[in-house]
Design a protein around this motif. Structure first.
Motif, short mmCIF file in Angstrom:
data_model
loop_
_atom_site.label_atom_id
_atom_site.label_comp_id
_atom_site.label_asym_id
_atom_site.label_seq_id
_atom_site.Cartn_x
_atom_site.Cartn_y
_atom_site.Cartn_z
N PRO A 188 0.79 -1.24 0.00
CA PRO A 188 0.00 0.00 0.00
C PRO A 188 0.82 1.28 0.00
O PRO A 188 0.29 2.35 -0.27
CB PRO A 188 -0.84 -0.12 1.27
CG PRO A 188 -0.13 -1.09 2.13
CD PRO A 188 0.59 -2.03 1.19
N ILE A 189 2.10 1.21 0.27
CA ILE A 189 2.92 2.43 0.29
C ILE A 189 3.41 2.82 -1.10
O ILE A 189 3.73 3.96 -1.36
CB ILE A 189 4.09 2.29 1.29
CG1 ILE A 189 4.72 3.65 1.52
CG2 ILE A 189 5.11 1.30 0.81
CD1 ILE A 189 5.70 3.70 2.64
N VAL A 190 3.45 1.86 -2.04
CA VAL A 190 3.89 2.17 -3.40
C VAL A 190 2.91 3.17 -4.03
O VAL A 190 1.71 2.97 -3.99
CB VAL A 190 3.99 0.90 -4.27
CG1 VAL A 190 4.27 1.25 -5.73
CG2 VAL A 190 5.09 -0.01 -3.73
N LEU B 156 13.31 3.64 5.67
CA LEU B 156 14.63 3.88 5.07
C LEU B 156 14.40 4.05 3.58
O LEU B 156 13.59 3.34 2.98
CB LEU B 156 15.56 2.71 5.34
CG LEU B 156 15.93 2.48 6.80
CD1 LEU B 156 16.75 1.21 6.94
CD2 LEU B 156 16.70 3.67 7.35
N ALA B 157 15.11 5.00 2.97
CA ALA B 157 14.89 5.30 1.56
C ALA B 157 16.20 5.22 0.79
O ALA B 157 17.25 5.61 1.29
CB ALA B 157 14.29 6.69 1.41
N VAL C 274 7.31 7.07 -3.66
CA VAL C 274 7.73 5.70 -3.38
C VAL C 274 7.41 4.84 -4.59
O VAL C 274 6.25 4.77 -5.02
CB VAL C 274 7.04 5.14 -2.12
CG1 VAL C 274 7.43 3.69 -1.89
CG2 VAL C 274 7.36 5.99 -0.90
N ILE C 275 8.43 4.17 -5.16
CA ILE C 275 8.22 3.36 -6.36
C ILE C 275 8.39 1.86 -6.12
O ILE C 275 8.00 1.06 -6.96
CB ILE C 275 9.11 3.82 -7.53
CG1 ILE C 275 10.59 3.74 -7.15
CG2 ILE C 275 8.73 5.24 -7.95
CD1 ILE C 275 11.54 3.95 -8.32
N ALA C 276 8.99 1.47 -4.99
CA ALA C 276 9.17 0.04 -4.68
C ALA C 276 9.43 -0.12 -3.19
O ALA C 276 9.90 0.80 -2.53
CB ALA C 276 10.33 -0.55 -5.48
N VAL D 10 12.65 -0.77 3.75
CA VAL D 10 13.45 0.01 2.81
C VAL D 10 12.61 0.25 1.56
O VAL D 10 12.00 -0.68 1.03
CB VAL D 10 14.75 -0.73 2.43
CG1 VAL D 10 15.54 0.05 1.40
CG2 VAL D 10 15.60 -0.97 3.68
N VAL D 11 12.57 1.51 1.11
CA VAL D 11 11.81 1.85 -0.08
C VAL D 11 12.70 2.53 -1.11
O VAL D 11 13.68 3.19 -0.76
CB VAL D 11 10.61 2.76 0.26
CG1 VAL D 11 9.62 2.04 1.15
CG2 VAL D 11 11.05 4.07 0.90
N ASP D 12 12.37 2.34 -2.38
CA ASP D 12 13.02 3.07 -3.47
C ASP D 12 12.17 4.31 -3.73
O ASP D 12 10.94 4.23 -3.78
CB ASP D 12 13.05 2.24 -4.76
CG ASP D 12 14.00 1.05 -4.66
OD1 ASP D 12 14.89 1.04 -3.79
OD2 ASP D 12 13.85 0.12 -5.48
#
Length: 77
Positions: A4-6, A37-38, A52-54, A60-62
């Motif tokens: 759900p964050i993507v 963490l990004a 946020v893309i991944a 950890v997010v991209d």
């Protein structure tokens, strides 16, 4: 199933200094805010808006830089 964050936007609370380094992003989700963490392929300064893309294990997010649409400026054009 997609996390759900993507697709959500957030604000970097600590900078990402380049590929392979981590920063922190604050994302509004589930009626509150959560810290992740990004990582990104390019440096992004603290205070920048990001998308946020991944999502990866360990919170950890991209992210990529995000430029919010300024609807007031668009109406003037």
């Amino acid at each position: 199933m997609t996390d759900p964050i993507v697709g959500l936007t957030g604000t970097l609370t600590s900078p990402i200094r380049g590929a392979g380094t981590l920063g922190e992003v604050l994302v509004a989700i589930r009626g509150g805010t959560e810290l992740y963490l990004a990582q990104a392929v390019e440096p992004i300064s603290a205070g920048s808006a990001v998308l946020v893309i991944a999502v990866h294990p360990g919170r950890v997010v991209d992210v990529v830089p995000w430029i919010p649409l300024d609807t007031e400026s668009a109406e003037e054009i």
